[in-house]
Design a protein around this motif. Sequence first.
Motif, PDB file in Angstrom:
ATOM      1  N   ASN A   1      16.751  24.627   7.820  1.00 37.13           N
ATOM      2  CA  ASN A   1      18.032  25.165   7.364  1.00 37.13           C
ATOM      3  C   ASN A   1      18.576  26.287   8.253  1.00 37.13           C
ATOM      4  O   ASN A   1      19.741  26.661   8.143  1.00 37.13           O
ATOM      5  CB  ASN A   1      17.944  25.646   5.908  1.00 37.13           C
ATOM      6  CG  ASN A   1      16.925  26.751   5.693  1.00 37.13           C
ATOM      7  OD1 ASN A   1      16.474  27.406   6.631  1.00 37.13           O
ATOM      8  ND2 ASN A   1      16.534  26.961   4.445  1.00 37.13           N
ATOM      9  N   THR A   2      17.742  26.824   9.143  1.00 39.38           N
ATOM     10  CA  THR A   2      18.204  27.933   9.993  1.00 39.38           C
ATOM     11  C   THR A   2      19.237  27.494  11.033  1.00 39.38           C
ATOM     12  O   THR A   2      19.885  28.341  11.643  1.00 39.38           O
ATOM     13  CB  THR A   2      17.024  28.602  10.713  1.00 39.38           C
ATOM     14  OG1 THR A   2      16.332  27.628  11.501  1.00 39.38           O
ATOM     15  CG2 THR A   2      16.059  29.227   9.710  1.00 39.38           C
TER      16      THR A   2
ATOM     17  N   GLN B   1      23.755  28.169  10.329  1.00 43.26           N
ATOM     18  CA  GLN B   1      24.626  29.289  10.710  1.00 43.26           C
ATOM     19  C   GLN B   1      25.315  29.104  12.060  1.00 43.26           C
ATOM     20  O   GLN B   1      26.551  29.235  12.142  1.00 43.26           O
ATOM     21  CB  GLN B   1      23.845  30.606  10.710  1.00 43.26           C
ATOM     22  CG  GLN B   1      24.712  31.802  11.095  1.00 43.26           C
ATOM     23  CD  GLN B   1      23.921  33.013  11.565  1.00 43.26           C
ATOM     24  OE1 GLN B   1      22.692  33.040  11.433  1.00 43.26           O
ATOM     25  NE2 GLN B   1      24.596  34.012  12.090  1.00 43.26           N
TER      26      GLN B   1
ATOM     27  N   GLU C   1      12.140  29.279   3.228  1.00 37.17           N
ATOM     28  CA  GLU C   1      12.944  30.033   4.186  1.00 37.17           C
ATOM     29  C   GLU C   1      14.390  30.084   3.714  1.00 37.17           C
ATOM     30  O   GLU C   1      14.987  29.073   3.353  1.00 37.17           O
ATOM     31  CB  GLU C   1      12.867  29.399   5.574  1.00 37.17           C
ATOM     32  CG  GLU C   1      13.448  30.296   6.650  1.00 37.17           C
ATOM     33  CD  GLU C   1      12.895  29.971   8.027  1.00 37.17           C
ATOM     34  OE1 GLU C   1      13.203  30.713   8.967  1.00 37.17           O
ATOM     35  OE2 GLU C   1      12.157  28.973   8.158  1.00 37.17           O
ATOM     36  N   ILE C   2      14.934  31.285   3.712  1.00 40.65           N
ATOM     37  CA  ILE C   2      16.288  31.512   3.217  1.00 40.65           C
ATOM     38  C   ILE C   2      17.295  31.308   4.347  1.00 40.65           C
ATOM     39  O   ILE C   2      17.049  31.693   5.488  1.00 40.65           O
ATOM     40  CB  ILE C   2      16.424  32.939   2.635  1.00 40.65           C
ATOM     41  CG1 ILE C   2      15.428  33.135   1.487  1.00 40.65           C
ATOM     42  CG2 ILE C   2      17.846  33.194   2.152  1.00 40.65           C
ATOM     43  CD1 ILE C   2      15.350  34.564   0.988  1.00 40.65           C
ATOM     44  N   GLU C   3      18.436  30.716   4.021  1.00 38.59           N
ATOM     45  CA  GLU C   3      19.504  30.550   5.002  1.00 38.59           C
ATOM     46  C   GLU C   3      20.220  31.894   5.193  1.00 38.59           C
ATOM     47  O   GLU C   3      21.309  32.115   4.686  1.00 38.59           O
ATOM     48  CB  GLU C   3      20.505  29.486   4.539  1.00 38.59           C
ATOM     49  CG  GLU C   3      19.952  28.080   4.492  1.00 38.59           C
ATOM     50  CD  GLU C   3      20.998  27.057   4.082  1.00 38.59           C
ATOM     51  OE1 GLU C   3      22.200  27.340   4.242  1.00 38.59           O
ATOM     52  OE2 GLU C   3      20.620  25.980   3.591  1.00 38.59           O
ATOM     53  N   GLU C   4      19.569  32.789   5.932  1.00 33.44           N
ATOM     54  CA  GLU C   4      20.156  34.103   6.141  1.00 33.44           C
ATOM     55  C   GLU C   4      20.724  34.210   7.552  1.00 33.44           C
ATOM     56  O   GLU C   4      20.206  33.626   8.499  1.00 33.44           O
ATOM     57  CB  GLU C   4      19.114  35.199   5.907  1.00 33.44           C
ATOM     58  CG  GLU C   4      17.895  35.123   6.812  1.00 33.44           C
ATOM     59  CD  GLU C   4      16.899  36.215   6.503  1.00 33.44           C
ATOM     60  OE1 GLU C   4      17.183  37.023   5.604  1.00 33.44           O
ATOM     61  OE2 GLU C   4      15.850  36.263   7.158  1.00 33.44           O
ATOM     62  N   ASP C   5      21.806  34.963   7.667  1.00 32.19           N
ATOM     63  CA  ASP C   5      22.456  35.129   8.955  1.00 32.19           C
ATOM     64  C   ASP C   5      21.672  36.086   9.845  1.00 32.19           C
ATOM     65  O   ASP C   5      21.033  37.025   9.371  1.00 32.19           O
ATOM     66  CB  ASP C   5      23.873  35.667   8.765  1.00 32.19           C
ATOM     67  CG  ASP C   5      24.803  34.625   8.158  1.00 32.19           C
ATOM     68  OD1 ASP C   5      24.375  33.470   8.020  1.00 32.19           O
ATOM     69  OD2 ASP C   5      25.947  34.979   7.812  1.00 32.19           O
ATOM     70  N   ILE C   6      21.721  35.828  11.136  1.00 37.91           N
ATOM     71  CA  ILE C   6      21.123  36.725  12.120  1.00 37.91           C
ATOM     72  C   ILE C   6      22.222  37.227  13.044  1.00 37.91           C
ATOM     73  O   ILE C   6      23.346  36.719  13.038  1.00 37.91           O
ATOM     74  CB  ILE C   6      20.042  36.018  12.948  1.00 37.91           C
ATOM     75  CG1 ILE C   6      20.668  34.827  13.723  1.00 37.91           C
ATOM     76  CG2 ILE C   6      18.882  35.558  12.082  1.00 37.91           C
ATOM     77  CD1 ILE C   6      19.820  34.338  14.877  1.00 37.91           C
ATOM     78  N   THR C   7      21.895  38.226  13.846  1.00 41.96           N
ATOM     79  CA  THR C   7      22.809  38.713  14.874  1.00 41.96           C
ATOM     80  C   THR C   7      22.395  38.102  16.204  1.00 41.96           C
ATOM     81  O   THR C   7      21.217  38.160  16.583  1.00 41.96           O
ATOM     82  CB  THR C   7      22.750  40.251  14.979  1.00 41.96           C
ATOM     83  OG1 THR C   7      23.091  40.818  13.710  1.00 41.96           O
ATOM     84  CG2 THR C   7      23.719  40.761  16.032  1.00 41.96           C
TER      85      THR C   7
END
Length: 332
Positions: free
Chosen positions: A41-42, A45, A204-210
């Motif tokens: 899922n990563t 984004q 694993e969470i679909e979290e945003d990265i920079t």
Amino acid sequence: MSDYIFFNYARSALYFGVKNLLLNQKNQSRKKILMPSYICNTVIQPLKDNGLEIIYYNVNKNLSTNWEDLESKIDSKIFATMFVNYFGILNEIDKYLFLKNKYEFFLIEDSSHGYHGTYNKFKIGTIGDISILSPRKNLPLQYGGVLKLNCVNYINDDYKKLTKEKFSAKNIFNYYLTYYFFKKKIILKKLLKFNFYNNFINNEIEEDITYKKLDFFSQTIIKKFNWQKNSTKRIHNYNLWLEFALKNNFDTPFKNSLEFENLSTPWCFPIIAKNDTQKKRIIKWTIDNNFLAFTWTSLPKNIQDPTAIYLSKFLICFSTYSNPTKKINDKF
């Protein structure tokens, strides 16, 4: 490696790789991308940040592509198709290249499970219009994603503006501790009551990265690392895990051993449990014998392919960092 562009994560590399392809294409109305249903899922984004609509095509239990399903989803709006070299093993490349030429879309090679390798005339990192690599999966590094552009570079100015990822003394300590004392580290974590069962929960969470450039320490390690020696070790361990799986009649997507001259870097060896009972027994054996294993992967929320869902639940990955020689004759 001068033509490799280094990022903090493979998904950062994917974002800028896709952006580069969008700048390359003549028909700016094409905004759909085809992706395999069995995918982490990563990756969502960087594709959404580029304004793409994601269409999933189905996979088979042996990790091959459901070609009928894929081709049925190709239309004039398809901008690119992405394929995955699962666990560092090259996919059915000829068929993807045939469809790329037939329908004139971009091809994205996701080789984040393996950093090197060849098969027949194909070499990892050179197959797609862009190739996404993740050397940190072969190294105990927190950061390390790479974009290989096999087309004109339109993102050089954007890349120069990125800030570098920060690294700390903790990152350096963990790298050397894990690299030189991997087995002892696992035993120590067990003594400290670390819950290894968490490795077998896909949460694993679909979290945003920079999106950032890779830090100097990680980039230096990747460039100076002895990848040929690493390949020899991982191929050897991969083949031992294959022998172990076949002796115990375990189901696995891959039935053939790897050749050393191919210099591949398989991330792990996959075994598919038949049911929850067998899965629990395999996990317990793995933890009891101090091997590194995990399940893969947390799927995107809207995946409907039953095969991908099944694989996400029952596929167990045995790290090729571990050598199972002493346990190769174990029976379940």
